[in-house]
Write a protein that holds these residues in place. Structure first.
Motif, short mmCIF file in Angstrom:
data_model
loop_
_atom_site.label_atom_id
_atom_site.label_comp_id
_atom_site.label_asym_id
_atom_site.label_seq_id
_atom_site.Cartn_x
_atom_site.Cartn_y
_atom_site.Cartn_z
N THR A 121 0.81 -1.23 0.00
CA THR A 121 0.00 0.00 0.00
C THR A 121 0.84 1.27 0.00
N SER A 122 2.06 1.21 0.55
CA SER A 122 2.85 2.45 0.62
C SER A 122 3.72 2.65 -0.61
N CYS A 123 3.55 1.81 -1.60
CA CYS A 123 4.37 1.87 -2.82
C CYS A 123 3.95 3.02 -3.70
N ARG A 124 4.92 3.77 -4.17
CA ARG A 124 4.59 4.95 -4.97
C ARG A 124 5.04 4.80 -6.41
N THR A 125 5.66 3.68 -6.73
CA THR A 125 6.18 3.53 -8.09
C THR A 125 5.13 2.92 -9.01
#
Lengths: 143, 203
Positions: free
Chosen positions: B72-76
Motif C-alpha cells: 500500500t505504501s508503494c509509490r512507483t
C-alpha cells in the motif's frame, strides 16, 4: 503571397507539434509548463493520474481541488517534503502518506506547480522560481 | 492454372473461417504420471484478507482469478497496477466466477486494518477482490514458485522492495494460464479478452 502562406503553414505545423503548450502565454510560461508536464508525468502521475483525477479516496484529485486553490504555499512544501495524516479535499477525507521528493530543485518545483496550477480547471498563471524559494524557506516542520 | 488459384483461395477462405481459437497456454513444468499429464499448479496457501477472512485455495474453488503482488505504501508502479486492476474489477462486475487476489509483499506494515481501509478507499468489495496479508516468506515463495512473479525485499530500491507488475490469470484447476504487465493498459486489455476465452473452456 506564397511566402506568406508558406509562413502560415510553418507556424501551424510548429504550433501543432506541441499540444501541451498554452496559447497566448509568454515564452517563459511555456517553458515552465512543458517542463512541468514532463516532471509531473515522472513524479506525480502514478498516483494522481495523468488526468489529474486521483484514485478513489486513496489519492486526491488535482484537476478540481479546493485544497490546491486555497493552499499554494503548502502544496509547494509538500511536493518537496511530503505529507502525512488526514487531508480534506473537496469535502472528502484522504489519509495516504505522500512521500516528498527532496531532490527536486526550486526551479523544478516551480515548473511542476505551474503545470498543475494551469491544467484541468486551474488557470493561475506562472508560479515563479523566486516565489517557490520564498515559500520553501517558510515550510513548517513535517509539511 | 487460374482454376487452381481460385480453388486455393476458396480453400484458404473456408479454413480461415472455421479455424478454432487456440486455447490459452498452461504455464510451468508438466509431467506424465500413469499416462496422465500433470500440470504446474498454484501451491497450497493460507492468507488473511481485509475482512480478517481466511483465504486459501478453496476460496477460489470453481473460480477463475487474477492475482498480483503490491504494497500500500508503494509509490512507483503499484498505483498504476491498482488503477488497471480496478478496470478488471469493473469489467468483470457481472461475471460471477471471476475473482481478484492482491497479495501484500510488505505484510508487516500492511495489516488487516490497513488493507481494509485501502480497499474501502478504492471503493471495492471483499466478495470479489481479496487483499491479503500473511507470513512474508510464504508470500515471497508463492510469488516466485507458483506465480513466477518477482517479489522480494531490496533496501537499495526507493521503496525497499523489488517486484514485478505482473497480473497472473489462474484457471479453475489452479493452473497459471496467462501473465500480463499490470502497468500497461493494452496488456490489461489482452487480459480482459483472455478471461472471456478462458471462461469458454468451461461452457
Amino acid at each position: 503571397m506564397s511566402k506568406l502562406s508558406l509562413l502560415a503553414v510553418f507556424v501551424i505545423v510548429l504550433a501543432s507539434c506541441n499540444p501541451s503548450k498554452k496559447p497566448g502565454r509568454s515564452v517563459k510560461f511555456q517553458q515552465y509548463f512543458v517542463e512541468g508536464d514532463q516532471l509531473y508525468t515522472v513524479h506525480c502521475s502514478n498516483c494522481h493520474q495523468k488526468s489529474g483525477k486521483g484514485l478513489g479516496l486513496l489519492y486526491p484529485p488535482l484537476d478540481e481541488s479546493d485544497y490546491m486553490e486555497e493552499n499554494l504555499s503548502e502544496v509547494i512544501c509538500l511536493i518537496k517534503n511530503g505529507k502525512s495524516g488526514e487531508l480534506m479535499v473537496n469535502g472528502q477525507q484522504y489519509n495516504q502518506p505522500m512521500p516528498g521528493i527532496p531532490t527536486l530543485t526550486d526551479l523544478e518545483i516551480a515548473e511542476i506547480a505551474t503545470f498543475i496550477y494551469n491544467s484541468w480547471s486551474h488557470d493561475e498563471g506562472i508560479i515563479e522560481v523566486q516565489q517557490v524559494t520564498k515559500m520553501l524557506q517558510k515550510c513548517k516542520e513535517g509539511t | 492454372m487460374r482454376k487452381i488459384i481460385v480453388f486455393v483461395a476458396v480453400v484458404g477462405l473456408i479454413s480461415s473461417c472455421t479455424k478454432t481459437e487456440k486455447p490459452l497456454p498452461i504455464f510451468g513444468q508438466r509431467e506424465v504420471v500413469n499416462g496422465d499429464t500433470v500440470y504446474h499448479k498454484i501451491a497450497n496457501f493460507q492468507f488473511v484478507d481485509q475482512d480478517s477472512a481466511i483465504i486459501t485455495n478453496d476460496t477460489f474453488k470453481d473460480q477463475i482469478y487474477v492475482s498480483d503482488f503490491f504494497f500500500t505504501s508503494c509509490r512507483t508502479i503499484c498505483p498504476i497496477m491498482k488503477t488497471q486492476m480496478l478496470r478488471v474489477y469493473e469489467a468483470t462486475a457481472d461475471i460471477p466466477d471471476v475473482k481478484l487476489l492482491s497479495h501484500s509483499i510488505d505484510p508487516e506494515y500492511d495489516t488487516v486494518a490497513l488493507l481494509h481501509d485501502f480497499a474501502n478507499r478504492l471503493g471495492v468489495s471483499s466478495d470479489r477482490w481479496h487483499f491479503v496479508t500473511g507470513v512474508k516468506d510464504s508470500i515471497y515463495k508463492i510469488a516466485q514458485t507458483s506465480y513466477f512473479a518477482t517479489a522480494m525485499e531490496d533496501k537499495s530500491e526507493p521503496d525497499g522492495f523489488i517486484h514485478s507488475g505482473a497480473f497472473l490469470l489462474v484457471d479453475k484447476e489452479q493452473r497459471l494460464r496467462g501473465k500480463y504487465d499490470g502497468t500497461k493498459e493494452e496488456d490489461v486489455n489482452r487480459l480482459l479478452v483472455d478471461i472471456k476465452r478462458l471462461r469458454k473452456e468451461y461452457e
